[in-house]
Motif scaffolding. Structure first.
Motif, PDB file in Angstrom:
ATOM      1  N   LEU A   1       0.825  -1.204   0.000  1.00 39.27           N
ATOM      2  CA  LEU A   1       0.000   0.000   0.000  1.00 39.27           C
ATOM      3  C   LEU A   1       0.858   1.252   0.000  1.00 39.27           C
ATOM      4  O   LEU A   1       0.544   2.244  -0.679  1.00 39.27           O
ATOM      5  CB  LEU A   1      -0.937   0.003   1.209  1.00 39.27           C
ATOM      6  CG  LEU A   1      -1.854   1.219   1.322  1.00 39.27           C
ATOM      7  CD1 LEU A   1      -2.814   1.299   0.142  1.00 39.27           C
ATOM      8  CD2 LEU A   1      -2.629   1.200   2.637  1.00 39.27           C
ATOM      9  N   LEU A   2       1.942   1.236   0.750  1.00 41.23           N
ATOM     10  CA  LEU A   2       2.855   2.380   0.778  1.00 41.23           C
ATOM     11  C   LEU A   2       3.400   2.668  -0.615  1.00 41.23           C
ATOM     12  O   LEU A   2       3.444   3.822  -1.061  1.00 41.23           O
ATOM     13  CB  LEU A   2       3.999   2.101   1.758  1.00 41.23           C
ATOM     14  CG  LEU A   2       5.075   3.189   1.884  1.00 41.23           C
ATOM     15  CD1 LEU A   2       4.476   4.487   2.394  1.00 41.23           C
ATOM     16  CD2 LEU A   2       6.207   2.725   2.796  1.00 41.23           C
ATOM     17  N   TRP A   3       3.772   1.604  -1.339  1.00 42.52           N
ATOM     18  CA  TRP A   3       4.299   1.773  -2.688  1.00 42.52           C
ATOM     19  C   TRP A   3       3.223   2.303  -3.628  1.00 42.52           C
ATOM     20  O   TRP A   3       3.481   3.197  -4.450  1.00 42.52           O
ATOM     21  CB  TRP A   3       4.832   0.431  -3.193  1.00 42.52           C
ATOM     22  CG  TRP A   3       5.555   0.540  -4.504  1.00 42.52           C
ATOM     23  CD1 TRP A   3       6.872   0.840  -4.697  1.00 42.52           C
ATOM     24  CD2 TRP A   3       4.975   0.385  -5.804  1.00 42.52           C
ATOM     25  NE1 TRP A   3       7.153   0.868  -6.043  1.00 42.52           N
ATOM     26  CE2 TRP A   3       6.018   0.598  -6.743  1.00 42.52           C
ATOM     27  CE3 TRP A   3       3.700   0.081  -6.270  1.00 42.52           C
ATOM     28  CZ2 TRP A   3       5.813   0.510  -8.116  1.00 42.52           C
ATOM     29  CZ3 TRP A   3       3.486   0.007  -7.641  1.00 42.52           C
ATOM     30  CH2 TRP A   3       4.534   0.215  -8.548  1.00 42.52           C
ATOM     31  N   LEU A   4       1.999   1.780  -3.512  1.00 45.70           N
ATOM     32  CA  LEU A   4       0.899   2.235  -4.363  1.00 45.70           C
ATOM     33  C   LEU A   4       0.525   3.683  -4.060  1.00 45.70           C
ATOM     34  O   LEU A   4       0.157   4.429  -4.967  1.00 45.70           O
ATOM     35  CB  LEU A   4      -0.314   1.327  -4.166  1.00 45.70           C
ATOM     36  CG  LEU A   4      -0.231  -0.047  -4.827  1.00 45.70           C
ATOM     37  CD1 LEU A   4      -1.403  -0.912  -4.410  1.00 45.70           C
ATOM     38  CD2 LEU A   4      -0.185   0.083  -6.343  1.00 45.70           C
ATOM     39  N   ARG A   5       0.606   4.067  -2.813  1.00 47.65           N
ATOM     40  CA  ARG A   5       0.323   5.460  -2.444  1.00 47.65           C
ATOM     41  C   ARG A   5       1.316   6.398  -3.119  1.00 47.65           C
ATOM     42  O   ARG A   5       0.940   7.436  -3.676  1.00 47.65           O
ATOM     43  CB  ARG A   5       0.387   5.602  -0.925  1.00 47.65           C
ATOM     44  CG  ARG A   5      -0.013   6.967  -0.399  1.00 47.65           C
ATOM     45  CD  ARG A   5       0.123   7.013   1.106  1.00 47.65           C
ATOM     46  NE  ARG A   5      -0.903   6.229   1.768  1.00 47.65           N
ATOM     47  CZ  ARG A   5      -0.703   5.429   2.817  1.00 47.65           C
ATOM     48  NH1 ARG A   5       0.524   5.282   3.302  1.00 47.65           N
ATOM     49  NH2 ARG A   5      -1.700   4.779   3.366  1.00 47.65           N
ATOM     50  N   ARG A   6       2.579   6.026  -3.112  1.00 52.02           N
ATOM     51  CA  ARG A   6       3.602   6.842  -3.777  1.00 52.02           C
ATOM     52  C   ARG A   6       3.386   6.866  -5.289  1.00 52.02           C
ATOM     53  O   ARG A   6       3.556   7.902  -5.933  1.00 52.02           O
ATOM     54  CB  ARG A   6       4.992   6.284  -3.454  1.00 52.02           C
ATOM     55  CG  ARG A   6       5.420   6.493  -2.008  1.00 52.02           C
ATOM     56  CD  ARG A   6       6.733   5.776  -1.734  1.00 52.02           C
ATOM     57  NE  ARG A   6       7.182   5.993  -0.358  1.00 52.02           N
ATOM     58  CZ  ARG A   6       8.200   5.329   0.208  1.00 52.02           C
ATOM     59  NH1 ARG A   6       8.863   4.422  -0.507  1.00 52.02           N
ATOM     60  NH2 ARG A   6       8.548   5.580   1.453  1.00 52.02           N
ATOM     61  N   PHE A   7       2.989   5.723  -5.839  1.00 51.10           N
ATOM     62  CA  PHE A   7       2.729   5.651  -7.286  1.00 51.10           C
ATOM     63  C   PHE A   7       1.546   6.544  -7.655  1.00 51.10           C
ATOM     64  O   PHE A   7       1.569   7.213  -8.705  1.00 51.10           O
ATOM     65  CB  PHE A   7       2.454   4.196  -7.681  1.00 51.10           C
ATOM     66  CG  PHE A   7       2.427   3.959  -9.164  1.00 51.10           C
ATOM     67  CD1 PHE A   7       3.597   3.836  -9.882  1.00 51.10           C
ATOM     68  CD2 PHE A   7       1.224   3.869  -9.853  1.00 51.10           C
ATOM     69  CE1 PHE A   7       3.586   3.621 -11.256  1.00 51.10           C
ATOM     70  CE2 PHE A   7       1.189   3.654 -11.220  1.00 51.10           C
ATOM     71  CZ  PHE A   7       2.370   3.531 -11.919  1.00 51.10           C
ATOM     72  N   ALA A   8       0.524   6.565  -6.806  1.00 51.95           N
ATOM     73  CA  ALA A   8      -0.636   7.432  -7.046  1.00 51.95           C
ATOM     74  C   ALA A   8      -0.234   8.899  -6.996  1.00 51.95           C
ATOM     75  O   ALA A   8      -0.709   9.720  -7.794  1.00 51.95           O
ATOM     76  CB  ALA A   8      -1.729   7.146  -6.021  1.00 51.95           C
ATOM     77  N   HIS A   9       0.654   9.249  -6.067  1.00 48.60           N
ATOM     78  CA  HIS A   9       1.144  10.634  -5.981  1.00 48.60           C
ATOM     79  C   HIS A   9       1.916  11.010  -7.246  1.00 48.60           C
ATOM     80  O   HIS A   9       1.747  12.102  -7.787  1.00 48.60           O
ATOM     81  CB  HIS A   9       2.040  10.792  -4.750  1.00 48.60           C
ATOM     82  CG  HIS A   9       1.293  10.746  -3.462  1.00 48.60           C
ATOM     83  ND1 HIS A   9       1.883  11.045  -2.252  1.00 48.60           N
ATOM     84  CD2 HIS A   9       0.011  10.443  -3.177  1.00 48.60           C
ATOM     85  CE1 HIS A   9       0.992  10.921  -1.286  1.00 48.60           C
ATOM     86  NE2 HIS A   9      -0.153  10.556  -1.830  1.00 48.60           N
ATOM     87  N   GLY A  10       2.773  10.099  -7.701  1.00 51.50           N
ATOM     88  CA  GLY A  10       3.539  10.363  -8.917  1.00 51.50           C
ATOM     89  C   GLY A  10       2.652  10.486 -10.142  1.00 51.50           C
ATOM     90  O   GLY A  10       2.881  11.332 -11.013  1.00 51.50           O
TER      91      GLY A  10
END
Length: 312
Positions: free
Chosen positions: A159-168
């Motif tokens: 989830l942490l990785w997906l959150r960063r991907f969503a921000h990018g």
């Protein structure tokens, strides 16, 4: 409108004499001398009211921020953290108005060494649009933070990785929308009206016409259109990947709805962009494409809000 006054210009010309005086002021500038020298008074009134409506709408937006903010502040309804946001938003509104006039002014300046048609600076246009987008994003993010209850999602590494991907991905959508200002400012949508190729080539030969090379990124219409295409394709690719990655983990229904809406809007926006290009940029379709970029950015922020971490 060739001058700017905060209060005085709120009253439009009311008789023939005042309209003719306003038209004479416009006739002193390059846009009339080079581009619109055959313009009639009736045609001038149309473009004058277009600009007037934009400026009055800007003032209305400013009042819609400042008056409620002052009232809520006086009533003590704002927390300490929210007061800082409100001050920043009101400051951005005022800055946006000043930046707007700074942009318009660039289209009124004499450019004796230029052979281009009179137009506002694409740099100032991008700054004005960028400032508007920042103001809108900050307002929407604040609203979502206050109105939508946060989900208590398990803080896994995935989830942490997906959150960063969503921000990018949201940042990429923002950058694509901003690049549209350079396309509009240089009429870059009219240089290659074909897709997926640009003319007969995938990579046109006049990408690096200007020197130094960096100038091409912001001043060469071919490069500007090429960059906008690449950013648009990158955005829709990132959104597609994000959507399918999010499907692999259990998420609340509202979050899934945000992801699906983002995907649908992304492909709609691509279709609008291609249609605008192939039809030689008709104004209604171009305006719809521009509005679509704002809708897409809005939903990207909604998805970011859905995935945000719950404060401890």
């Amino acid at each position: 409108m060739v001058d700017w006054h905060l209060i005085k210009e709120m009253k439009p010309p009311t008789n023939q004499e005042e309209w003719e005086a306003e038209f004479k002021k416009y006739q002193q500038f390059p846009e009339f001398k080079i581009l619109n020298h055959g313009m009639t008074l009736a045609e001038f009134k149309f473009i004058w009211y277009m600009e007037y409506s934009h400026r009055m709408w800007g003032r209305l937006v400013g009042l819609a921020y400042i008056l409620p903010a002052a009232y809520f502040w006086r009533k003590g309804w704002l927390s300490r953290g929210l007061k800082g946001r409100v001050l920043a938003l009101c400051g951005l509104v005022c800055f946006q108005g000043l930046l707007g006039w700074y942009m318009v002014k660039s289209g009124l300046e004499e450019k004796p060494n230029s052979y281009d048609i009179p137009r506002v600076s694409q740099y100032r246009l991008a700054a004005h649009l960028g400032s508007a987008l920042v103001l809108y994003c900050a307002s929407l993010w604040t609203s979502l933070s206050l109105l939508l209850p946060q989900h208590k999602l398990p803080e896994t590494r995935q989830l942490l990785w997906l959150r960063r991907f969503a921000h990018g991905t949201a940042g990429l959508v923002f950058l694509t929308a901003l690049s549209g200002a350079f396309v509009a400012g240089l009429d870059a949508g009219l240089v290659y009206n074909s897709f997926p190729k640009m003319g007969e080539s995938w990579i046109p030969g006049d990408l690096f016409t200007f020197s130094p090379i960096l100038r091409n990124v912001f001043e060469n219409p071919t490069m500007v259109q090429f960059d906008h295409r690449i950013l648009g394709i990158s955005s829709v690719t990132a959104i597609t990947v994000l959507y399918f990655l999010l499907r692999r983990i259990p998420l609340p229904r509202r979050t899934k709805m945000a992801a699906a809406t983002l995907l649908a809007l992304a492909y709609t926006q691509v279709g609008l962009g291609i249609s605008t290009l192939l039809m030689y940029v008709p104004t209604p379709l171009a305006a719809t494409h521009q509005s679509g970029s704002l809708a897409l950015l809005s939903v990207a922020l909604w998805l970011m809000s859905e995935l945000r971490r719950v404060p401890k």
